[in-house]
Design a protein around this motif. Structure first.
Motif, short mmCIF file in Angstrom:
data_model
loop_
_atom_site.label_atom_id
_atom_site.label_comp_id
_atom_site.label_asym_id
_atom_site.label_seq_id
_atom_site.Cartn_x
_atom_site.Cartn_y
_atom_site.Cartn_z
N SER A 63 0.84 -1.19 0.00
CA SER A 63 0.00 0.00 0.00
C SER A 63 0.88 1.24 0.00
N VAL A 64 0.26 2.36 -0.33
CA VAL A 64 0.90 3.67 -0.23
C VAL A 64 0.02 4.53 0.68
N GLY A 65 0.64 5.47 1.35
CA GLY A 65 -0.13 6.30 2.27
C GLY A 65 0.45 7.69 2.39
N LEU A 66 -0.30 8.52 3.11
CA LEU A 66 0.11 9.90 3.35
C LEU A 66 -0.32 10.27 4.76
N ALA A 67 0.64 10.75 5.54
CA ALA A 67 0.36 11.22 6.90
C ALA A 67 0.57 12.73 6.93
N VAL A 68 -0.38 13.42 7.53
CA VAL A 68 -0.30 14.87 7.67
C VAL A 68 -0.38 15.18 9.16
N LEU A 69 0.60 15.94 9.67
CA LEU A 69 0.62 16.29 11.09
C LEU A 69 0.82 17.78 11.26
N ILE A 70 0.25 18.30 12.36
CA ILE A 70 0.34 19.72 12.67
C ILE A 70 0.66 19.86 14.15
N GLY A 71 1.69 20.64 14.47
CA GLY A 71 2.06 20.88 15.86
C GLY A 71 1.18 21.94 16.48
N ILE A 72 0.41 21.57 17.51
CA ILE A 72 -0.48 22.54 18.14
C ILE A 72 0.09 23.05 19.45
N ASP A 73 0.96 22.30 20.09
CA ASP A 73 1.59 22.76 21.32
C ASP A 73 2.86 23.53 20.98
N ASP A 74 3.52 24.05 21.99
CA ASP A 74 4.77 24.79 21.79
C ASP A 74 5.92 23.79 21.63
N LEU A 75 5.93 23.10 20.50
CA LEU A 75 6.94 22.10 20.19
C LEU A 75 7.78 22.58 19.02
N ASP A 76 8.88 21.87 18.76
CA ASP A 76 9.71 22.20 17.62
C ASP A 76 9.01 21.88 16.30
N TYR A 77 8.15 20.84 16.28
CA TYR A 77 7.47 20.44 15.05
C TYR A 77 6.27 21.34 14.80
N LYS A 78 6.22 21.95 13.64
CA LYS A 78 5.10 22.81 13.27
C LYS A 78 4.15 22.12 12.30
N PHE A 79 4.69 21.40 11.30
CA PHE A 79 3.87 20.65 10.37
C PHE A 79 4.72 19.55 9.76
N GLY A 80 4.05 18.59 9.16
CA GLY A 80 4.75 17.51 8.49
C GLY A 80 3.85 16.83 7.47
#
Length: 180
Positions: A63-80
């Motif tokens: 299979s193929v897939g796509l994950a979308v993430l958004i940082g909502i807390d005060d973390l280093d990660y903002k989006f992915g």
């Protein structure tokens, strides 16, 4: 003689034209027949980075897939945005143990601090969002109910390339979702 040949060709063409691909491992009754899945990563959501996954099943074992993430807390990660490719080793359609290769586009916040020598400690001077590319891998297991509900657990990591405040990204999750 012409009628016999014509009848034979007509019979042969009806046999060969029934070439619909049947889903060999699943049926509509059990909820296993869908080729699409939408999932929520509970682990990353609790960590403050909600992640939604979409997966398209190409065949019984990949299979193929796509994950979308958004940082909502005060973390280093903002989006992915993390596209992935999975190979399954279970006996059922896209079920059981799997390995995953992924690529990522990760936006992170780079904070610049300075030290105040008057005794007040560190202060944040500025911050900027940087976007970097990375590659990674993960391994895990997928579980499927007869109603088409999906549960996964997986663990892995990826390496980000470029000048960044973070060098790696986690690829971990406990997900729940639905196959349709």
């Amino acid at each position: 003689m012409k009628k016999l040949i014509l009848s034979g060709l007509l019979l042969a063409s009806t046999i060969f034209t029934y070439a619909q691909k049947a889903d060999t491992t699943a049926s509509k009754k059990t909820g296993l027949s869908g080729n699409n899945e939408i999932k929520l990563n509970l682990f990353m959501t609790i960590a403050g980075v909600p992640e939604i996954n979409y997966e398209r099943i190409l065949s019984d074992d990949m299979s193929v897939g796509l994950a979308v993430l958004i940082g909502i807390d005060d973390l280093d990660y903002k989006f992915g945005i993390i596209p992935n490719y999975r190979v399954y080793f279970g006996g059922k359609k896209a079920n059981g143990f799997f390995i995953e290769g992924n690529a990522a586009v990760i936006g992170s916040q780079n904070n610049v601090y300075y030290y105040d020598y008057s005794g007040n400690g560190f202060y944040k001077n500025s911050s900027k969002t940087q976007t970097n590319f990375g590659l990674g891998a993960a391994a895990g297991a997928k579980f499927l109910t007869k109603n088409g509900f999906v549960g996964e657990i997986y663990l892995g990591a990826g390496r980000l390339f470029g000048d960044n405040s973070i060098d790696a990204y986690p690829r971990a999750g406990i997900t729940i979702g639905k196959r349709f």
